[in-house]
Design an enzyme around this catalytic site. Structure first.
Site, PDB file in Angstrom:
ATOM      1  N   GLY A  50       0.795  -1.222   0.000  1.00  0.00           N
ATOM      2  CA  GLY A  50       0.000   0.000   0.000  1.00  0.00           C
ATOM      3  C   GLY A  50       0.824   1.267   0.000  1.00  0.00           C
ATOM      4  N   ARG A  70       4.610 -10.634  -7.377  1.00  0.00           N
ATOM      5  CA  ARG A  70       4.540  -9.548  -8.340  1.00  0.00           C
ATOM      6  C   ARG A  70       3.381  -8.644  -7.921  1.00  0.00           C
ATOM      7  NH1 ARG A  70       7.994 -10.360 -12.471  1.00  0.00           N
ATOM      8  NH2 ARG A  70       8.586 -12.497 -13.020  1.00  0.00           N
ATOM      9  N   THR A 120      -2.094  -4.719  -7.274  1.00  0.00           N
ATOM     10  CA  THR A 120      -2.700  -3.430  -7.632  1.00  0.00           C
ATOM     11  C   THR A 120      -1.692  -2.284  -7.530  1.00  0.00           C
ATOM     12  OG1 THR A 120      -3.442  -3.142  -5.341  1.00  0.00           O
ATOM     13  CG2 THR A 120      -4.986  -4.174  -6.868  1.00  0.00           C
ATOM     14  N   SER A 121      -0.450  -2.580  -7.165  1.00  0.00           N
ATOM     15  CA  SER A 121       0.561  -1.544  -6.963  1.00  0.00           C
ATOM     16  C   SER A 121       1.418  -1.374  -8.222  1.00  0.00           C
ATOM     17  CB  SER A 121       1.447  -1.906  -5.770  1.00  0.00           C
ATOM     18  OG  SER A 121       2.259  -3.024  -6.091  1.00  0.00           O
ATOM     19  N   THR A 131       8.065  -6.664  -5.006  1.00  0.00           N
ATOM     20  CA  THR A 131       9.493  -6.933  -4.829  1.00  0.00           C
ATOM     21  C   THR A 131      10.044  -7.762  -5.978  1.00  0.00           C
ATOM     22  OG1 THR A 131       9.345  -6.782  -2.423  1.00  0.00           O
ATOM     23  CG2 THR A 131      11.199  -8.014  -3.305  1.00  0.00           C
ATOM     24  N   ASP A 144      -8.784  -7.021  -2.000  1.00  0.00           N
ATOM     25  CA  ASP A 144      -7.651  -7.254  -1.097  1.00  0.00           C
ATOM     26  C   ASP A 144      -8.173  -7.221   0.338  1.00  0.00           C
ATOM     27  OD1 ASP A 144      -5.100  -7.783  -0.343  1.00  0.00           O
ATOM     28  OD2 ASP A 144      -4.286  -5.798  -0.784  1.00  0.00           O
ATOM     29  N   SER A 153      -2.996 -15.362   2.379  1.00  0.00           N
ATOM     30  CA  SER A 153      -2.044 -15.319   1.278  1.00  0.00           C
ATOM     31  C   SER A 153      -0.613 -15.224   1.788  1.00  0.00           C
ATOM     32  CB  SER A 153      -2.358 -14.125   0.374  1.00  0.00           C
ATOM     33  OG  SER A 153      -1.356 -13.941  -0.597  1.00  0.00           O
ATOM     34  N   LYS A 172      -3.033   0.857   2.887  1.00  0.00           N
ATOM     35  CA  LYS A 172      -4.035  -0.205   3.009  1.00  0.00           C
ATOM     36  C   LYS A 172      -4.673  -0.194   4.394  1.00  0.00           C
ATOM     37  CE  LYS A 172      -2.333  -3.573  -0.366  1.00  0.00           C
ATOM     38  NZ  LYS A 172      -1.835  -4.952  -0.564  1.00  0.00           N
TER      39      LYS A 172
END
Length: 502
Positions: free
Chosen positions: A173, A200, A203-204, A208, A261, A269, A293
């Site tokens: 977030g 991966r 939504t960003s 990393t 999310d 997750s 978030k």
């Protein structure tokens, strides 16, 4: 029998089969009602969504086509004899319908649903229905059951020679918060094993794995991952490629376009991946801020308790740290720009972003204190020593060498435009969500050189006409999208004088 044909169409994580409407063997209309078929070849069976083809140049009438990913999963050579059958409903269908109806499920039901999702027996519509149903109503016990089911659905890593295996995860977030790429080499240089599997972006503008892929290959298999960790004590790889908690990757592929999310899905997750990776000790970084978030101390407390409850139940020693989520971290948003910031910190450059450096040191220090050999409170000092001495940089180069070169050379997007202040003042706030949207419209993370270069942070003075940030893009259309959104509202508030955000 039909001859198997590979169709050069990507369908992602959904199995798709193609049948000619003129097929002489199977009446296409017989399968249209269900929209699915079961494909069989010897002992191989695969359930797929069925699409019909009218052009014989694409698919001859005596052939069955499979999309690229479906063909790879089926594991048969092109030209093989295949046949079709009406699919048997997934065994978990009753449990799925119960969840859609708002009922509480037991662990056996979750295990059945997750097994069917992991084996691609559900369409995207059915997976979406499951996610929405869980987002509408899910108990703490269900979150634990879902986590266990997801962790056990795929392959698992075990580290019998390492009693302490550490990891960290940021719930996200906050753009630019790429601390893992600094923490892993610090911790590995100390000697604690840290097999970091990363996601991966959902939504960003970058995850990393997306940012690490600027510097090195992130798609390694389990055996190679073990070898890298054995030699370098750490790695930074994409979790989807090593098939840890594979149902999570299917769920993420549906969450992304729906922008789902939920708190429970987030916990399941993250912790399922860490459990499957063989981690014993974990630090969760939870940024809290008005556009993060997690936006309040009350929400943070509830999420922290859920993490701790599930972590304890699955045998993880877990610490949750609350961090500042009021503005982006570092100066870059997007894979290439974030990789630049990471290497600036590791190289101890004078222009390295101080907030990214200090956050990374704080997290690395907490992780290092899992080491029984370190005295209490010594973790931060040890982390700083490893970074300042260059040991962390050397470890990062070793990890990059072992993982191999990146799949392509990524450079900063050549299209650029500065977004400027329209009056004098001081930056009072930055909307993380707004900037993330602008960076994604610019093409990040799919174009690694796209994103935003931050030129002002909260507290910085600025004069009218001076730049707040610079948008970078690789494609003209996406460049126009990003600039258009920034022109509507930049995401920056200058001064506290009651003016609307720029």
């Amino acid at each position: 029998m039909l001859r198997l044909k590979r169709i050069g169409i990507s369908t992602g994580r959904e199995n798709v089969a193609f049948l000619s409407r003129a097929c002489p063997t199977y009446r296409a209309a017989a399968f249209e009602g269900q929209g699915k078929v079961e494909v069989l070849a010897g002992s191989k069976r695969l359930v797929a969504t069925l699409d019909l083809v009218d052009d014989p140049a694409i698919l001859p009438p005596d052939c069955l086509g499979l999309s690229e990913e479906t063909f790879a999963r089926f594991g048969q050579v092109e030209g093989s004899d295949t046949r079709l059958d009406h699919p048997h409903p997934p065994k978990s269908r009753e449990g799925l319908h119960a969840k859609i109806a708002g009922r509480e499920l037991d662990e056996a039901c979750f295990r059945a649903i997750i097994d069917d999702i992991a084996h691609h027996r559900y369409s995207k519509v059915e997976v979406a229905a499951f996610l929405v149903a869980c987002g509408s109503f899910m108990t703490t016990a269900e979150t634990l059951a879902l986590t266990r089911a997801m962790a056990d659905a795929g392959e698992g890593l075990h580290w019998p020679d390492a009693p302490v295996v550490v990891d960290k995860h940021c719930i996200g977030g906050i753009p630019g918060n790429r601390t893992s790429m600094i923490v892993v080499p610090i911790v590995a240089a100390h000697g604690l094993p840290m097999p970091k599997t990363s996601s991966r972006a959902i939504t960003s503008p970058a995850g990393t794995a997306d940012t690490m892929e600027v510097l090195a290959n992130v798609e390694v298999d389990l055996n190679r991952m073990r070898e890298i960790v054995a030699e370098a004590k750490g790695c930074l790889v994409w979790g989807g490629h090593v098939k840890l908690s594979p149902a999570d990757d299917v769920l993420i592929s549906v969450e992304r376009p729906l922008n789902i999310d939920t708190r429970e899905q987030m916990v399941a997750s993250i912790l399922s991946k860490k459990k499957a990776a063989g981690s014993t000790h974990l630090v969760i970084d939870m940024p809290v801020g008005p556009s993060a978030k997690v936006r309040s101390a009350e929400d943070a407390a509830r999420l922290r308790k859920l993490f701790e409850y599930v972590g304890d139940a699955i045998g993880l020693t877990l610490r949750v740290t609350i961090s500042d989520g009021s503005q982006p971290v570092g100066r870059g948003i997007g894979p290439v720009l974030e990789a630049r910031d990471v290497m600036a910190v590791l190289e101890n450059r004078a222009d390295a972003p101080p907030d990214l450096r200090e956050r990374s040191l704080a997290l690395a220090g907490r992780i290092l204190e899992f080491d029984p050999a370190l005295r209490g409170g010594a973790g931060m000092a040890r982390a700083r020593e490893l970074l300042d001495s260059g040991a962390a940089l050397r470890q990062m180069h070793r990890i990059m060498e072992l993982q191999g070169p990146p799949p392509r050379v990524a450079t900063l997007g050549s299209l650029s435009r500065e977004v400027v202040a329209d009056h004098d003042g001081r930056v009072m706030s930055i909307d993380c969500y707004r900037l993330a949207r602008i960076a994604r419209l610019a093409g990040a993370p799919f174009d690694p050189g796209a994103g935003i270069d931050l030129l002002r942070k909260v507290g910085d003075p600025v004069q009218a006409g001076e730049p707040l940030y610079r948008i970078h893009a690789e494609r003209e259309v996406e460049f126009r999208f990003a600039c258009g959104l920034a022109a509507e509202a930049s995401g920056y508030t200058v001064n506290g004088n009651g003016k609307e955000p720029l």
